[in-house]
Motif scaffolding. Structure first.
Motif, PDB file in Angstrom:
ATOM      1  N   HIS A 265     -49.100   6.329  87.967  1.00 49.77           N
ATOM      2  CA  HIS A 265     -48.974   7.734  87.349  1.00 49.77           C
ATOM      3  C   HIS A 265     -49.127   7.351  86.047  1.00 49.77           C
ATOM      4  CE1 HIS A 265     -47.524  11.440  89.496  1.00 49.77           C
ATOM      5  NE2 HIS A 265     -47.397  10.538  90.446  1.00 49.77           N
ATOM      6  N   ALA A 266     -49.655   6.344  85.463  1.00 42.53           N
ATOM      7  CA  ALA A 266     -50.160   6.139  84.146  1.00 42.53           C
ATOM      8  C   ALA A 266     -51.281   6.774  83.985  1.00 42.53           C
ATOM      9  CB  ALA A 266     -50.236   4.534  83.797  1.00 42.53           C
ATOM     10  N   PRO A 267     -51.490   7.570  82.873  1.00 37.95           N
ATOM     11  CA  PRO A 267     -52.691   8.434  82.646  1.00 37.95           C
ATOM     12  C   PRO A 267     -54.120   7.736  82.139  1.00 37.95           C
ATOM     13  CG  PRO A 267     -51.301   8.593  80.650  1.00 37.95           C
ATOM     14  CD  PRO A 267     -50.432   7.784  81.874  1.00 37.95           C
ATOM     15  N   TYR A 268     -55.103   8.111  82.826  1.00 31.66           N
ATOM     16  CA  TYR A 268     -56.424   7.718  82.233  1.00 31.66           C
ATOM     17  C   TYR A 268     -56.754   8.417  81.018  1.00 31.66           C
ATOM     18  CZ  TYR A 268     -57.788   5.177  86.598  1.00 31.66           C
ATOM     19  OH  TYR A 268     -57.661   4.269  87.611  1.00 31.66           O
ATOM     20  N   HIS A 269     -57.547   7.803  80.006  1.00 34.56           N
ATOM     21  CA  HIS A 269     -57.860   8.499  78.971  1.00 34.56           C
ATOM     22  C   HIS A 269     -59.569   8.500  79.059  1.00 34.56           C
ATOM     23  CE1 HIS A 269     -54.166   8.128  76.868  1.00 34.56           C
ATOM     24  NE2 HIS A 269     -53.826   6.931  77.421  1.00 34.56           N
ATOM     25  N   ILE A 270     -59.959   9.645  79.632  1.00 33.02           N
ATOM     26  CA  ILE A 270     -61.346   9.772  79.936  1.00 33.02           C
ATOM     27  C   ILE A 270     -61.886  10.911  79.195  1.00 33.02           C
ATOM     28  CG2 ILE A 270     -63.057  10.124  81.887  1.00 33.02           C
ATOM     29  CD1 ILE A 270     -61.165   8.826  83.614  1.00 33.02           C
ATOM     30  N   GLN A 271     -63.087  10.833  78.523  1.00 29.71           N
ATOM     31  CA  GLN A 271     -63.967  11.899  77.963  1.00 29.71           C
ATOM     32  C   GLN A 271     -64.488  12.880  79.225  1.00 29.71           C
ATOM     33  OE1 GLN A 271     -66.984  11.018  75.531  1.00 29.71           O
ATOM     34  NE2 GLN A 271     -67.000  12.928  74.305  1.00 29.71           N
ATOM     35  N   ARG A 272     -63.848  13.900  79.456  1.00 31.17           N
ATOM     36  CA  ARG A 272     -64.309  14.728  80.546  1.00 31.17           C
ATOM     37  C   ARG A 272     -65.819  15.399  80.058  1.00 31.17           C
ATOM     38  NH1 ARG A 272     -63.596  19.692  83.571  1.00 31.17           N
ATOM     39  NH2 ARG A 272     -62.605  19.065  85.748  1.00 31.17           N
ATOM     40  N   VAL A 273     -66.523  15.581  81.034  1.00 30.06           N
ATOM     41  CA  VAL A 273     -67.885  16.043  80.980  1.00 30.06           C
ATOM     42  C   VAL A 273     -67.622  17.117  81.884  1.00 30.06           C
ATOM     43  CG1 VAL A 273     -70.191  15.946  81.194  1.00 30.06           C
ATOM     44  CG2 VAL A 273     -68.916  14.051  80.252  1.00 30.06           C
ATOM     45  N   ASP A 274     -67.543  18.354  81.464  1.00 31.13           N
ATOM     46  CA  ASP A 274     -67.346  19.666  82.410  1.00 31.13           C
ATOM     47  C   ASP A 274     -68.245  20.088  83.447  1.00 31.13           C
ATOM     48  OD1 ASP A 274     -64.572  20.068  81.331  1.00 31.13           O
ATOM     49  OD2 ASP A 274     -65.551  21.178  79.701  1.00 31.13           O
ATOM     50  N   TYR A 275     -69.766  19.836  83.159  1.00 34.41           N
ATOM     51  CA  TYR A 275     -70.683  20.362  83.867  1.00 34.41           C
ATOM     52  C   TYR A 275     -70.991  19.584  84.907  1.00 34.41           C
ATOM     53  CZ  TYR A 275     -73.802  17.120  81.180  1.00 34.41           C
ATOM     54  OH  TYR A 275     -74.465  16.079  80.636  1.00 34.41           O
ATOM     55  N   VAL A 276     -70.698  18.183  84.595  1.00 35.84           N
ATOM     56  CA  VAL A 276     -70.594  16.977  85.607  1.00 35.84           C
ATOM     57  C   VAL A 276     -69.550  17.130  86.970  1.00 35.84           C
ATOM     58  CG1 VAL A 276     -70.729  14.359  86.437  1.00 35.84           C
ATOM     59  CG2 VAL A 276     -72.060  15.515  84.409  1.00 35.84           C
ATOM     60  N   CYS A 277     -68.305  17.516  86.297  1.00 35.92           N
ATOM     61  CA  CYS A 277     -67.030  17.662  87.103  1.00 35.92           C
ATOM     62  C   CYS A 277     -67.267  18.914  87.893  1.00 35.92           C
ATOM     63  CB  CYS A 277     -65.954  17.423  86.054  1.00 35.92           C
ATOM     64  SG  CYS A 277     -65.457  16.111  85.505  1.00 35.92           S
ATOM     65  N   GLN A 278     -67.968  19.935  87.464  1.00 39.15           N
ATOM     66  CA  GLN A 278     -67.969  21.034  88.020  1.00 39.15           C
ATOM     67  C   GLN A 278     -68.991  20.965  89.296  1.00 39.15           C
ATOM     68  OE1 GLN A 278     -69.197  23.979  85.303  1.00 39.15           O
ATOM     69  NE2 GLN A 278     -67.123  24.030  84.157  1.00 39.15           N
ATOM     70  N   TRP A 279     -70.163  20.344  89.001  1.00 42.19           N
ATOM     71  CA  TRP A 279     -71.017  19.966  89.938  1.00 42.19           C
ATOM     72  C   TRP A 279     -70.591  19.117  91.461  1.00 42.19           C
ATOM     73  CZ3 TRP A 279     -73.239  14.846  90.720  1.00 42.19           C
ATOM     74  CH2 TRP A 279     -74.206  14.989  91.895  1.00 42.19           C
ATOM     75  N   MET A 280     -69.727  17.821  90.713  1.00 43.03           N
ATOM     76  CA  MET A 280     -69.355  17.180  91.889  1.00 43.03           C
ATOM     77  C   MET A 280     -68.173  17.907  92.562  1.00 43.03           C
ATOM     78  SD  MET A 280     -67.964  13.364  90.872  1.00 43.03           S
ATOM     79  CE  MET A 280     -69.111  13.027  89.730  1.00 43.03           C
ATOM     80  N   GLU A 281     -67.485  18.660  91.930  1.00 46.86           N
ATOM     81  CA  GLU A 281     -66.216  19.061  92.855  1.00 46.86           C
ATOM     82  C   GLU A 281     -66.784  20.181  93.481  1.00 46.86           C
ATOM     83  OE1 GLU A 281     -61.719  20.697  92.236  1.00 46.86           O
ATOM     84  OE2 GLU A 281     -63.169  20.655  90.366  1.00 46.86           O
ATOM     85  N   GLU A 282     -67.866  20.998  93.381  1.00 48.22           N
ATOM     86  CA  GLU A 282     -68.531  21.902  94.194  1.00 48.22           C
ATOM     87  C   GLU A 282     -69.155  21.224  95.548  1.00 48.22           C
ATOM     88  OE1 GLU A 282     -72.484  24.860  93.902  1.00 48.22           O
ATOM     89  OE2 GLU A 282     -70.852  25.043  92.443  1.00 48.22           O
ATOM     90  N   VAL A 283     -69.751  20.122  95.086  1.00 53.59           N
ATOM     91  CA  VAL A 283     -70.419  19.407  96.114  1.00 53.59           C
ATOM     92  C   VAL A 283     -69.663  18.963  97.251  1.00 53.59           C
ATOM     93  CG1 VAL A 283     -72.070  17.563  96.808  1.00 53.59           C
ATOM     94  CG2 VAL A 283     -72.499  18.957  95.058  1.00 53.59           C
ATOM     95  N   ILE A 284     -68.516  18.096  96.749  1.00 50.24           N
ATOM     96  CA  ILE A 284     -67.507  17.712  97.442  1.00 50.24           C
ATOM     97  C   ILE A 284     -66.611  18.482  98.293  1.00 50.24           C
ATOM     98  CG2 ILE A 284     -65.369  16.125  97.396  1.00 50.24           C
ATOM     99  CD1 ILE A 284     -66.552  14.630  95.133  1.00 50.24           C
ATOM    100  N   CYS A 285     -66.130  19.662  97.553  1.00 49.68           N
ATOM    101  CA  CYS A 285     -65.436  20.578  98.250  1.00 49.68           C
ATOM    102  C   CYS A 285     -66.259  21.409  99.423  1.00 49.68           C
ATOM    103  CB  CYS A 285     -64.847  21.140  97.440  1.00 49.68           C
ATOM    104  SG  CYS A 285     -63.636  20.782  96.257  1.00 49.68           S
ATOM    105  N   SER A 286     -67.356  21.390  99.550  1.00 49.92           N
ATOM    106  CA  SER A 286     -68.030  22.074 100.301  1.00 49.92           C
ATOM    107  C   SER A 286     -68.135  21.441 101.837  1.00 49.92           C
ATOM    108  CB  SER A 286     -69.762  22.105 100.114  1.00 49.92           C
ATOM    109  OG  SER A 286     -70.271  20.917 100.058  1.00 49.92           O
ATOM    110  N   TYR A 287     -67.507  20.135 101.782  1.00 50.08           N
ATOM    111  CA  TYR A 287     -67.265  19.334 103.100  1.00 50.08           C
ATOM    112  C   TYR A 287     -65.895  19.752 103.574  1.00 50.08           C
ATOM    113  CZ  TYR A 287     -71.605  16.832 102.277  1.00 50.08           C
ATOM    114  OH  TYR A 287     -72.882  16.514 101.909  1.00 50.08           O
ATOM    115  N   LEU A 288     -65.241  20.619 102.824  1.00 56.07           N
ATOM    116  CA  LEU A 288     -63.760  21.173 103.320  1.00 56.07           C
ATOM    117  C   LEU A 288     -63.835  22.261 104.223  1.00 56.07           C
ATOM    118  CD1 LEU A 288     -61.752  20.121 100.217  1.00 56.07           C
ATOM    119  CD2 LEU A 288     -61.941  18.775 102.257  1.00 56.07           C
ATOM    120  N   ASN A 289     -65.086  22.782 104.063  1.00 57.46           N
ATOM    121  CA  ASN A 289     -65.262  24.340 104.781  1.00 57.46           C
ATOM    122  C   ASN A 289     -65.322  24.176 106.332  1.00 57.46           C
ATOM    123  OD1 ASN A 289     -65.603  25.155 102.210  1.00 57.46           O
ATOM    124  ND2 ASN A 289     -67.690  25.182 102.315  1.00 57.46           N
TER     125      ASN A 289
END
Length: 770
Positions: free
Chosen positions: A716-740
């Protein structure tokens, strides 16, 4: 901003010949009672500060014992004036011993056994201080001088005994650091061999047996232990003068420790008797630090005056222990009744079972209720001591038990409190603390529990700070790492607009592109992992395995745990689908190599969830086919990941990596789910093997559950990562499509894809058979 923040390297410390350590009294350490824990408020930076007094424990220990002896003589004479002037020297000297042990290796100081023993030392230090600080008031006059002095000396004896226990734990942890390092050449030059005369009183082999470190071996007549047991005189300048060696017969603790050295694997052919030339612990290089520290700790333990031995009973058998406790052949408690378990926890016999307090507080709600647990603690608190003890021993033993009860209650409220279940006992606990406990034990010890209860009362829904303190410990022991990537894909504009239809992994097929994917995948997984508590996740799996609900069940927790596990599974399906969708053997091997590099980068930043999902997709040869066509570099990556996630040894390397606590970590839940559900097959209560009819709590069921929770808490120690929103949005959309679709349906789809390319592979080469 830099990619990673690390500590600057330091130059190795040189080994000086004939270094004469000098004792510098350390200023009083201020302790913060408001934290509600057993740790003194000492910052990590001060513990590692170069200003901390540095000396060789072995050579300066007699000087530390001198003020203690003088203090006892003043107490026997009821000389309050001398006691007032000596007690701060006593406390400062003993505190300096504790602080000097910060020079031990990190692996020793971070061990749970060492931390537990160290906490006990600070607790007994508080007990001693609560008595002697009254002497600061020159007009102080106790109601009964004899009783006051007796209690003061008893608290000093407990302080010394706990410090001795800390050194024994440190020595034991040092022995477990295998293999012990050999002496470097420059250190061997410091030791001058001497001829040892034959000793008819002791066997010749004993004089040649090495100490734990294997780097120093002394004759019985000239051992450092015997030389330093005698007092040291001071010259006019205050320097320590080496006294004449006096040979004493080995008794007590020295006789116990002597057989330990016989079983050591390392022996040296020529003994050295000039221990004075040995460099202090803090001036040793890494190669010899473990060996020297081990020798000094072993010798220092024997330097405790035997006047402190036996003052505190190590084990007081209870009449009901024979039917309420059961130990395995290794002496580990396996079965216990609730009262027997509380009685065992509040005795010194449980000191070696370091995980037992966590087992109790993390799991007692499975086999008991908060009200019954509080009742058991109160009953133990009020229990009479055996009549066989002398008045002095009875007084000390009663105080010891009450102090342990207070400490465990503080641990419950501070670290393990669950508002939804434990709130019903808060008022009775508050009444007990203020009506009895605060009046019986010293204020400095009871104030910790009172402050913790005060903090809980002010909070609407108080919850234990267990995870918070675990995370703080990890952050204090490892440098902060910041992850970011300045690389941008060529299709950034389309991705920013949300046009993901034509985006694929080939747009990231470069080392910096894979680095960007690694960071953003880690950010996504971390956001989902931090949503649930490990203890709640374990409860959810227990309910799934047994079908029996427990107190505090929450469907919301189940949803969060399932979301994380499902995302991990969907990532695996995505990688497998991309590999199997390749139109040629060459394209398939290229994608396998891409995912292997991605898995390796995930492993390098301790994202084991992502690394496992990607690697396992590449290694499913029943679908992917043989991997003989990958190049040598990627084959090395494949072999390394196979060893790390090796199921034949139950992923030992993966477990060790998580338990090391070297920084932020993301676990794969596969192993934890299996460990928890596997133990649910054990019965909750079983008969005592030697007393049929006595149903006891089966701790074999709850120990693996506790280990799984503790491992997940370290993540539970937190990561310090610079979030790139457009990459995260694309990746989450692609990966979550496999939950359908259901997982079984995806298995059929992937199997058909593997057969389609399998026919092509079979026509071209014969290494893949359908």
């Amino acid at each position: 901003m830099t990619n990673t923040l690390t500590l600057s390297p330091t130059k190795p410390l040189a080994i000086r010949k004939k270094a004469v350590p000098r004792l510098v009294p350390e200023p009083e350490v201020t302790e913060d009672n408001s934290t509600g824990s057993d740790n003194p408020a000492i910052s990590p930076t001060s513990m590692l500060s170069l200003n901390t007094p540095q000396f060789d424990i072995e050579r300066t220990f007699p000087a530390i014992l001198d003020p203690i002896k003088l203090f006892r003589e003043a107490a026997d004479a009821q000389d309050f004036s001398s006691m007032r002037s000596l007690y701060r020297d006593v406390v400062n000297n003993l505190t300096t011993v504790i602080r000097s042990m910060s020079r031990l290796p990190n692996d020793v100081r971070n061990a749970s056994s060492y931390k537990s023993a160290e906490h006990g030392v600070w607790v007994y230090r508080l007990l001693f201080m609560s008595h002697v600080e009254l002497l600061d008031d020159k007009e102080f006059e106790p109601d009964c001088r004899r009783q006051y002095i007796q209690q003061t000396l008893q608290s000093l004896d407990a302080f010394m005994s706990s410090l001795k226990g800390l050194m024994q734990v440190a020595e034991r942890e040092m022995r477990q650091l295998k293999p012990l390092p050999d002496l470097p050449e420059e250190c061997e030059e410091d030791a001058e061999p001497e001829t040892v005369e034959d000793n008819t009183d002791q066997p010749h082999e004993a004089s040649r047996t090495s100490l734990l470190s294997g780097d120093t071996c002394q004759s019985n007549e000239e051992s450092s232990t015997e030389r330093t047991c005698v007092g040291e005189a001071s010259d006019e300048l205050g320097a320590l003068v080496e006294p004449q060696a006096i040979r004493r017969s080995k008794r007590g603790l020295t006789a116990i420790l002597k057989p330990l050295s016989v079983s050591l694997r390392r022996k040296i052919s020529q003994p050295f008797s000039k221990v004075d030339n040995a460099a202090p612990v803090e001036k040793l290089t890494t190669r010899t630090g473990h060996a020297r520290a081990t020798e000094n700790i072993r010798n220092s333990i024997a330097l405790f005056s035997e006047i402190f031995d036996g003052m505190l009973e190590n084990s007081l058998p209870h009449p009901d222990d024979s039917t309420e406790l059961f130990f395995d052949r290794n002496g580990v408690l396996q079965l216990a009744s609730l009262k027997g378990l509380v009685r065992y926890l509040t005795s010194t016999a449980s000191d070696d079972d370091l995980e037992l307090p966590d087992v109790f507080f993390l799991c007692f709600r499975y086999f008991s209720t908060p009200s019954l647990v509080l009742e058991a603690f109160i009953e133990r608190y009020r229990e009479d001591v055996p009549d066989s003890l002398s008045p002095e021993q009875a007084s000390l033993q009663a105080m010891h038990v009450k102090s342990r009860v207070a400490r465990l209650l503080n641990q419950w409220v501070d670290l393990h409190w669950r508002h939804s279940e434990d709130q019903e006992v808060f008022t009775p606990l508050l009444q007990f603390v203020f009506s009895y406990l605060s009046l019986d034990i010293p204020r400095k010890m009871s104030s910790r529990l009172i402050e913790t209860l005060h903090t809980a009362a002010r909070s609407k829904e108080h919850k234990g700070r267990r995870i918070e303190k675990t995370v703080q410990l990890i952050q204090d022991s490892s440098p902060v790492e910041e992850f970011f990537s300045s690389w941008e894909p060529r299709v950034k504009k389309a991705m920013v607009k949300g046009e993901f239809a034509n985006i694929n992994l080939s747009n990231f097929a470069s080392p910096r592109g894979i680095e960007l994917l690694t960071h953003q995948l880690t950010a996504l997984l971390w956001e989902k992992y931090q949503e649930f508590q490990p203890e709640d996740a374990a409860r959810f799996w227990v309910v799934e395995a047994t079908g029996m609900s427990t107190c505090g069940d929450s469907t919301d927790v189940g949803t969060k745990v399932t979301t994380y596990a499902s995302f991990e599974k969907a990532l695996h399906l995505w990688a497998l689908d991309v590999i199997l969708s390749a139109q040629s053997i060459e394209d398939r091997m290229e994608m396998v190599q891409f995912f292997l590099e991605w898995a390796q980068q995930c492993q390098s930043i301790r994202n084991y969830a992502g690394s496992w999902a990607l690697f396992s997709a590449c290694d499913r040869q029943s679908l992917v086919g043989s991997l003989l066509n990958i190049d040598a570099r990627h084959e090395e990556i494949l072999v390394a990941l196979r060893l790390f996630f090796n199921h034949t040894n139950r992923m030992k390397a993966y477990k060790d990596a998580i338990q090391s606590g070297q920084g932020p970590t993301l676990p794969t839940l596969v192993l934890f789910v299996g460990d928890v559900k596997r133990q649910c097959g054990n019965e909750e209560c079983v008969d005592h093997p030697n007393a049929p009819g006595h149903k006891l709590i089966n701790l074999r069921r709850y120990r693996p559950l506790t280990r799984a929770i503790r491992d997940m808490e370290r993540c539970h120690a937190p990561y310090h990562i610079q979030r790139v929103d457009y990459v995260c949005q694309w990746m989450e959309e692609v990966i979550c499509s496999y939950l359908n679709r259901p997982e079984a349906e995806w298995d059929d789809i992937l199997y058909e894809k593997s057969r389609h390319l399998g026919k092509k592979i079979n026509r071209k080469c014969s290494f893949y058979v359908q």
